[in-house]
Enzyme design. Structure first.
Site: not given
Ligand code: ADQ
Length: 468
Positions: A156, A362
């Site tokens: 991921h 990311d």
């Molecule tokens: P993450 O680093 O956790 O994931 P991201 O892809 O942005 O990052 O996913 C976060 C999820 O958590 C999103 O669905 C978002 O809506 C939710 N989220 C974030 N902050 C939040 C908050 N304050 N309140 C509620 N929900 C929140 C890892 C990798 C990423 C990759 C994903 C999926 O680092 O690059 O996109 O896995 O593969």
């Protein structure tokens, strides 16, 4: 259809969050389609040795099999090697890495432990899908135990280039272990390329069409950008009345919002983003009192090196910005260390005129996609996106792409986004939505699983030599 077995560090239990996010939904759908098992850590730690039996719950054709980690396993495997070495190095921050041999040994031990827990549950035609950086070596241990099933791995987060990967002392062993998978999947073509380069340089692999070969073993290397369920996000975003949106705008109907939503992590570029917003206020005084920047950032991994420091710096920066620019009736920066339910979050994304998604690095970044899917088609906001997010590969034509290391450039782009005419916003929105639908969550899981089910297994060949 053969059963699917999913293994990830954490398991999203059916009784967990009311509205689970993307990945959990994708995995859940895949498991429900074919029936299967989701195995992983239950999030709890216990004193002494974690040799407690697996605890299982079955619902909707899916068996959730979970277990606790011993405190020492948590310290070495999770807090240590996974999050204080692999996470920073894979995000191109080897300077933040804290390698300890004992942590690496703990990492391997837990990977072996996962394999030992899983092996007795397997049927010969089960298809196994392993997720993420916590389990790079799991496939190797399964092969060592004689498991011949199709085993796929999806990363991921980014995969670093060979020079950066090499900063992890056991880099050769890790590259070799990853060659035990039949399919190795990545978010972007650059990640897939970097992985192949590392296997060629450090694991004696040869390139061949579609992937790699080591001896008799073949690894299909592919790009599977993760997506979202567009309609689900759009539906949640349209909630008629959102108390949170009303509270944010309290009294100021014309207030424009810029929004960012991230876990509090040094890879997400929050400090640079704060600096960009401050520059915007400096270069364009007209925005003072008229635009607020909302940064939602729930703390994560607070017990891991590097996270306390970034949190302190952000607290300082937020206090300074509001102290310097704030007015009685206007808070320039709303910096909130809380996680929100998705049903609350999506209307907030929709209410903002700009989505500011500027990680320093990311894997993909789902917030960028959620922000666009949450917009009102007749009056959409603008996405400002880092060139270093995996999402930029698919969204570069519709989003405004920025370099997160250039705060002044970001400030100018923010200004452009805030002034963008409606016709251009709609055109960009439509273009982005089309891409989001093509590469949605269902496409991600279907493509990966089709490749995994379709590989010609080479599992009968010699297993890689795993560290003892
Ligand atoms: P993450 O680093 O956790 O994931 P991201 O892809 O942005 O990052 O996913 C976060 C999820 O958590 C999103 O669905 C978002 O809506 C939710 N989220 C974030 N902050 C939040 C908050 N304050 N309140 C509620 N929900 C929140 C890892 C990798 C990423 C990759 C994903 C999926 O680092 O690059 O996109 O896995 O593969």
């Amino acid at each position: 259809m053969s059963r699917l077995i999913v293994i990830s560090n954490r398991v999203a239990m059916p009784t967990g969050a009311k509205s689970p996010g993307g990945l959990a939904v994708g995995v859940y759908d895949a498991l429900r389609d074919s029936g299967g098992i989701w195995l992983g850590w239950n999030g709890e730690t216990v004193a002494g040795h974690a040799d407690t039996p697996l605890s299982t719950t079955t619902q909707d054709n899916i068996t959730y099999a979970t277990f606790p980690l011993a405190q020492q396993e948590y310290d070495r495997f999770y807090r240590g090697f996974s999050n204080a070495v692999l996470w920073p190095v894979f995000h191109y921050r080897p300077d933040l890495g804290r390698y300890r041999r004992g942590d690496y040994e703990g990492y391997l031990q837990v990977n072996r432990h996962f394999a030992q827990r899983l092996a007795p549950l397997l049927r010969p035609d089960d298809v196994i899908w392993v997720h993420d950086y916590h389990l790079l070596a799991l496939g190797g241990y399964l092969r060592e135990m004689g498991v011949r099933n199709h085993i796929g791995f999806f990363l991921h987060i980014p995969f670093p280039n060979a020079e950066v990967f090499k900063t992890i002392p056991p880099y050769q062993a890790l590259a070799q272990a990853m060659c035990a998978y039949d399919v190795a999947g990545f978010q972007t073509a650059a990640d897939a390329r970097a992985f192949s380069d590392c296997c060629v340089q450090f694991a004696g692999a040869d390139r061949e069409a579609g992937g790699l070969r080591t001896g008799e073993r073949r690894v299909r290397v592919g790009t599977y950008p993760i997506g979202i369920d567009v309609d689900d996000v759009a539906r949640m975003a349209q909630a008629r009345r959102s108390r949170q949106v009303a509270a944010l705008k309290a009294g100021a109907v014309d207030l424009k919002l810029v929004i960012s939503v991230d876990r509090l992590d040094y890879s997400k570029g929050l400090l640079e983003r704060f600096a960009a917003f401050e520059q915007l206020l400096e270069i364009e005084p007209a925005h003072r009192g008229r635009v607020s920047f909302v940064q939602l950032a729930p703390p994560s991994r607070s017990d891991v090196h590097g996270y306390r420091e970034i949190r302190r710096e952000l607290d300082r920066a937020a206090g300074r910005i509001n102290g310097k620019w704030g007015e009685l009736g206007w808070t320039p920066l709303r910096y909130i260390n809380r996680a929100y339910e998705r049903a609350t979050l999506m209307p907030l994304l929709r209410a903002a005129q700009v989505g500011l998604v500027t990680p320093l690095r990311d894997g993909m970044n789902l917030v960028a996609k959620e922000y666009m899917a949450a917009q009102a088609p007749e009056d959409p906001g603008v996405l400002v996106l880092s060139q270093f997010a995996g999402a930029a590969c698919e969204m570069e034509d519709g989003a405004l792409i920025v370099n997160p290391y250039d705060s002044e450039g970001m400030a100018r782009t923010l200004s452009r986004a805030l002034h963008m005419p409606l016709a251009e916003r709609i055109e960009r929105y439509q273009q982005l939505l089309q891409g989001l639908r093509t590469h949605d969550l269902a496409a991600w899981k279907n493509r990966f699983l089709a490749d995994l089910r379709g590989v010609t297994a080479s599992a009968a060949s010699e297993p890689p030599a795993m560290p003892a």
